[in-house]
Structure formats: C-alpha cells, structure tokens
Design an enzyme around this catalytic site. Structure first.
Site, short mmCIF file in Angstrom:
data_model
loop_
_atom_site.label_atom_id
_atom_site.label_comp_id
_atom_site.label_asym_id
_atom_site.label_seq_id
_atom_site.Cartn_x
_atom_site.Cartn_y
_atom_site.Cartn_z
N GLU A 1 -5.73 -6.18 -4.56
CA GLU A 1 -7.13 -6.46 -4.98
C GLU A 1 -8.24 -4.90 -4.64
O GLU A 1 -9.48 -5.64 -5.33
CB GLU A 1 -7.82 -7.32 -3.39
CG GLU A 1 -7.52 -8.89 -3.29
CD GLU A 1 -5.97 -8.92 -2.63
OE1 GLU A 1 -5.38 -8.23 -2.32
OE2 GLU A 1 -5.52 -10.00 -1.78
N THR B 1 -0.77 -11.42 -5.46
CA THR B 1 -0.56 -11.14 -3.84
C THR B 1 0.95 -12.36 -3.40
O THR B 1 0.98 -12.82 -3.90
CB THR B 1 -1.77 -11.72 -2.91
OG1 THR B 1 -1.90 -12.53 -2.90
CG2 THR B 1 -3.16 -10.75 -3.52
N TRP C 1 -7.35 -5.89 22.68
CA TRP C 1 -6.79 -5.64 21.32
C TRP C 1 -5.48 -4.87 21.94
O TRP C 1 -6.33 -3.49 22.03
CB TRP C 1 -7.13 -5.54 20.27
CG TRP C 1 -7.60 -6.74 19.52
CD1 TRP C 1 -8.37 -7.68 20.61
CD2 TRP C 1 -9.09 -7.03 17.98
NE1 TRP C 1 -9.17 -8.44 19.80
CE2 TRP C 1 -9.39 -8.50 18.07
CE3 TRP C 1 -8.80 -6.20 16.95
CZ2 TRP C 1 -10.13 -8.39 17.66
CZ3 TRP C 1 -9.77 -5.99 16.25
CH2 TRP C 1 -10.30 -7.61 16.26
N LYS D 1 -3.27 -9.71 21.06
CA LYS D 1 -4.38 -10.19 22.12
C LYS D 1 -4.21 -9.88 23.63
O LYS D 1 -3.98 -11.86 23.37
CB LYS D 1 -5.44 -11.27 21.29
CG LYS D 1 -6.03 -11.02 20.16
CD LYS D 1 -6.57 -12.52 19.75
CE LYS D 1 -6.59 -12.25 18.59
NZ LYS D 1 -6.13 -12.80 18.27
P1 ADP Z 1 0.33 -7.71 -0.69
O1 ADP Z 1 0.61 -8.47 -1.15
O2 ADP Z 1 1.84 -8.35 0.60
O3 ADP Z 1 -1.35 -8.18 0.75
P2 ADP Z 1 -0.24 -5.12 -0.99
O4 ADP Z 1 -0.16 -4.38 -1.51
O5 ADP Z 1 -1.80 -6.04 -1.81
O6 ADP Z 1 0.55 -6.24 -0.88
O7 ADP Z 1 -1.16 -5.39 0.77
C1 ADP Z 1 -2.46 -4.72 1.69
C2 ADP Z 1 -1.94 -4.02 2.60
O8 ADP Z 1 -0.56 -3.28 2.84
C3 ADP Z 1 -3.28 -4.01 3.32
O9 ADP Z 1 -4.21 -4.80 3.49
C4 ADP Z 1 -2.09 -2.94 4.28
O10 ADP Z 1 -2.03 -3.64 5.59
C5 ADP Z 1 -1.66 -2.96 4.59
N1 ADP Z 1 -0.89 -1.28 3.78
C6 ADP Z 1 -0.80 -0.67 2.23
N2 ADP Z 1 -1.08 0.92 2.66
C7 ADP Z 1 -0.98 0.43 4.29
C8 ADP Z 1 -0.59 1.60 5.05
N3 ADP Z 1 -0.44 3.24 4.51
N4 ADP Z 1 -0.70 1.60 6.25
C9 ADP Z 1 -1.17 0.13 6.97
N5 ADP Z 1 -1.56 -0.72 5.90
C10 ADP Z 1 -1.77 -0.81 4.88
#
Ligand code: ADP
Length: 542
Positions: free
Chosen positions: A331, A186, A444, A439
């Site tokens: 994940e 990640t 929110w 917040k």
């Molecule tokens: P990182 O390694 O940055 O966590 P990921 O690709 O695993 O990379 O990121 C996942 C996160 O990206 C998600 O939990 C969410 O917050 C964001 N994300 C992914 N796709 C979308 C989407 N279509 N809209 C909003 N947020 C998104």
C-alpha cells in the site's frame, strides 16, 4: 499566484528515456529461463520497450487496459514495465506462487486483457487459460525456437515474434501524471486479495525517495541485483530507481538459490542487492559452507519481514556487507523506512549502531508516520510506547481498486496493521503485526523480538512465535522452531537461550519443533497457518 515553471507531468516513460540518453551503454544483465546469461544496454531496453509498445497497440491494448505478467526478474519483464505503463496501459504483475484459482480471481478483478508469462509458468497458464473472463491473449516471453510444440494454449503468441514484427518508432504519449500505471494485489492472508493501483506520479515520487543517500544511496556507480521479485510490489521500485540514476542492473531470473545468486554477484561485481530475510538465509548458508567471500558487494537491503539481528551481524561482521534494514508495504509503493545512520552514530559505539539497525528505520522523504493508542491519540516518540502505526504520503494509497473493503483511511491516515514504537530520533521499530500480537495477562508480548532471539541461536533456521490460549493469562507464547539441517537442539536448551535476554514473563512457555515453517507467496512466515495447526495445543502449565 502560480509559479512560472514548465508543466511536465511525472511519467514512467521519462525514466527509460533518461536511462537511454544518459546511461545508454550501461548494461542490463539477465539470467534467462532459457538457461543462459543475456546482456544488453539501457539503449537496447528502450528500443525494445518502444517496439513492444507498438506491438501492444497491435494486440488491441488500449489506454488504461490492464496487462498481466507472470514472470521472473529479467530484461523482457523490464521492457514490459515501460512498454505497458509508458503507453498508458496498466501493468499488473502477478505472483506465480499464488494458487491458480487466486490468479484467475485477480486477473478478472484487474480485468487483464492479456497475460505475458515466462515459460517456467506454462503450467499456470494451462490451468487458467479458458477460465479468465477478460484475458484472452497469452504471450510466452521467449522466442519461437524455445516454445514447446505441445504447449496446448490456443492462439499463444511469442514475445520475440511480437518484437520482431514491430517498429521502434514510437513517441511516448503525454498524459496526466495521476494516470494509473500499475496494480499490485496484497497477499490477502485473510479474505480476497485487494488491488493497489499506483499512478505515474506516485511511482516517480517513490523512485526519487528510495534512491536518496539515506535510503538506498543508489547511483551510477552501483551494480544492482534485485532479488526481490518484479512480481512483488514492482521489486520495491528498484527497476525504476536504477533507470533514474543509471545503475548497472543484474536480474537473477529463476536462480534464487544461494549458489546461483553468489555466482552472479561475483561474475557481475554486484555492489548492492535487495530481498527478504529467507532469501539471504539461503545465500549465507551457501557462503558459510563453501567458505566464500564477497569481492564487490558492499550493502544489501533486507525487508519484507523483520531482519533478525543475527543476520545483520553475519553480513556486516562476517562479510563486510552493510545491511540496510527496510520496512514497507504494498500500500506504500512500498518503501516506508530505512535504517541508515545519522552522523553521531558513526562517532558513537558499535552497540548503539547495532540498536539502530535492529529498528526498521527512519521514513524516506514523502512518508509521514505516527503511532497511536487504542483511542487514536498520538503516542510519544520515546522508543518505548507501542501502538498502531499510521502513515500518509503521496505514494500511499487512499483506496483499494474498485473500493474493495470501503474507505481504509482513519482521518486521512492509512493504518498499516503493524504495531510499532518510534524513538526520539525518528527511528521506528515494528514489534508485531496487530493480528500476531500475544496478549498475556492484559499486557502485550511482541512476537518479533522473541523470534529474533531464537534466530540468533546457531541451531535455529527459522522461528515463529504464536499466541496459544491459556486459562489464566488469556494467551501465552509458543515458539515454533525449524532447526538447521543436522543441528541438535531440545526444548530446555531453547528456553535457556532466553535467560537474560528478555523479561522472564516474556519467555515462551513451550517449544514445538517442526520440519518446516510454512511460508507465503512472498516468503513470509504464515503465522495464521501455524495458529490453526496449534489451536488446541496445551501448554505445560495450562
Ligand atoms: P503483504 O502482501 O504480505 O501484506 P507486504 O509486502 O505489503 O505484503 O507486507 C507488508 C507487511 O510486511 C508490513 O505491514 C509488515 O508487517 C511486514 N514487514 C515488511 N517489512 C518489515 C520489516 N523490515 N520488519 C518487520 N515487518 C516487516
């Protein structure tokens, strides 16, 4: 009583064997680092993957050893996807945009024995070779003719020499489908990156689910160009899915600018693509300025961060390209939801369809999700009640590699860190990352909504909304804007744009214009960097 069906484990090698046997002549086209266009077929890919599997054994790579790659989307990288995982080793795709220190950290953490790299990344290898604890073998993914004489890496091996010296007689081993297949880290915006270790089984189940009609609807009639990098969550699983259904594959290599992508879309008659919003911004800017059309592309997957409605509108209404808004995370292998219609949306109004597409979508089969309140109670699916989004499924992790960070689950569910609501039809909408939520006065404010509105303004290239301390309201939104080159826009015009689009108290308190909004290694806005930058910012009425 057990069923009486064959016991055949779900293995990644079966994908390339299937593609060879049933789609052997289907092409894989790659723009190479060497500068030219390379073409061959699934049959060739399978043959070279078998040769590479033999070569890996000769290099001393054993079952469960990790093999790192630092490479663009291309045919050699694809061969490694199958040669490494198929032979029982673990493919570790490394994001080249990480700092060399971070690369050393994750290569050591994953215990990479070898690192394969595209020549563009020779400077990274120079910075890390000699520092990695376990990686002692470095393989340049090119032929001897293209290898610079002064590369300076002792014992460097050349990919094409490995292939040339290896037999293609290789039987893919059969082992448990629970066997580890690949590992991705990640991005670790806070703390060290953590490893997500996929299995053959989770990969195959994810592959089935993303190919389905209500996911990406991928088929042998498609020409697929994954812009999403193979170093980012296995290009969202697309190289595997293309093998499963026999799509023609087109790999863009290092050419990710609008012009290079457009040329490839047209010359290869691409029907489907996939990438993050920032990539599509570059492509749209190019086609708009050059007054171009897409002659074959009919849909594109957009995810990784929220796809602004303005972008959906530009693709669909301007160019006839359907947008498949998708959400997921490393994940989750990674695809969790895709916004595709149900029958009654097709018969309904355009406004209702737009509303569906602005959401992140319905789960793909194999993912279960729920939103919960701070006490962990499930919230109703009413399209309004927002809470923490939790998921579970056979392609979702149950612990990080080497148990980093302890048990991540909450009563069997994985907390995504996203805040979302789900409507009565099961369409989920992300309103924020929990750490990005603003917040204000005990309520929110969803930053994604405010950013989407800003990005609908014709003068805005990119916008991030962050919380800034406020003496009365605790936090208030500050909108950080990167204007399009040459565009005129001031604070008052930007704030006036919100009138009638959100409740008054949601309107940002102020606008800060910046040269460029910082992006992370996977093309997402680095809001923590902005929060740092604007930590002492004084809002007008504060
Ligand atoms: P990182 O390694 O940055 O966590 P990921 O690709 O695993 O990379 O990121 C996942 C996160 O990206 C998600 O939990 C969410 O917050 C964001 N994300 C992914 N796709 C979308 C989407 N279509 N809209 C909003 N947020 C998104």
């Amino acid at each position: 009583m057990n069923g009486l069906m064959m016991q055949m484990p779900l293995l990644i090698s079966s994908l390339i064997r299937h593609a060879d046997r049933h789609h052997g002549d289907t092409e894989i086209v790659s723009r190479r680092v060497e500068g030219d266009i390379h073409r061959y077929t699934y049959r060739d890919c399978h043959r070279r993957a078998r040769q590479m599997a033999n070569a890996l054994a000769r290099l001393g790579i054993r079952d469960s050893d990790a093999v790192g790659t630092i490479a663009w989307n291309g045919y050699r990288h694809m061969e490694l996807y199958f040669a490494v995982s198929g032979s029982g080793a673990v493919l570790h795709t490394v994001n080249p945009r990480l700092h060399p220190d971070q690369i050393v950290y994750i290569a050591d953490h994953a215990e990479d024995k070898a690192i394969f790299f595209d020549l563009s990344f020779l400077p990274i290898i120079k910075a890390i070779a000699g520092r990695t604890r376990t990686a002692k073998i470095f393989v340049a993914m090119t032929d001897a003719a293209h290898l610079p004489a002064d590369h300076g890496i002792p014992g460097l091996v050349c990919y094409e020499d490995l292939i040339a010296g290896a037999s293609d007689a290789y039987e893919w081993p059969v082992f448990s489908e629970e066997h580890a297949s690949s590992i991705c880290y990640t991005s670790g915006t806070t703390g060290n990156p953590k490893g997500v270790l996929y299995s053959h089984r989770s990969t195959l189940l994810h592959t089935y689910s993303i190919a389905l009609p209500d996911s990406l609807n991928l088929s042998a009639r498609d020409v697929l160009l994954p812009v999403v990098p193979m170093f980012h969550v296995n290009a969202w699983g697309l190289p595997y899915a293309a093998c499963m259904v026999g799509s023609k594959l087109v790999y863009p290599g290092p050419g990710l600018d609008g012009k290079s992508l457009y040329e490839l879309f047209e010359s290869e008659q691409v029907t489907l693509s996939a990438g993050v919003p920032t990539v599509w911004q570059g492509l749209l800017a190019h086609v708009e300025s050059q007054k171009l059309r897409f002659s074959s592309m009919n849909r594109t997957v957009i995810g990784g961060s929220a796809c602004p409605p303005a972008m959906i509108h530009a693709f669909q209404d301007g160019y006839g390209v359907q947008v498949l808004h998708a959400w997921g995370m490393t994940e989750m292998s990674p695809v969790g939801t895709v916004a595709t219609f149900k029958a009654r949306h097709l018969a309904g109004s355009a406004a209702a369809r737009n509303a569906v597409q602005a959401r992140q979508g319905r789960v793909v089969f194999g993912v279960d999700m729920k939103v919960v309140d701070p006490e962990g109670r499930e919230l109703p699916w009413d399209g309004k009640s927002s809470g923490d989004l939790l998921v579970r499924g056979p392609a979702i992790l149950h612990s990080y590699f080497k148990n980093e960070g302890g048990d991540p689950l909450e009563e069997g569910w994985f907390p995504t860190g996203d805040v979302a609501n789900i409507d009565a039809d099961g369409y989920m909408q992300i309103t924020d990352r929990s750490k990005d939520v603003i917040k204000s006065g005990g309520e929110w404010i969803g930053s994604i909504d405010l950013e989407n509105i800003a990005m609908g303004h014709p003068a805005v290239a990119m916008a991030a909304c962050i919380a800034v301390k406020h003496p009365k309201w605790d936090e208030r939104p500050l909108l950080v804007v990167q204007k399009k080159p040459g565009a005129e826009l001031d604070r008052e015009q930007m704030l006036a744009w919100y009138e009638g689009k959100v409740a008054n108290w949601w309107t940002p308190d102020d606008v800060a214009f910046v040269e460029s909004i910082p992006l992370g290694a996977t093309g997402k806005m680095l809001k923590n960097r902005l929060r740092e930058q604007f930590r002492d910012y004084r809002l007008p009425d504060a």
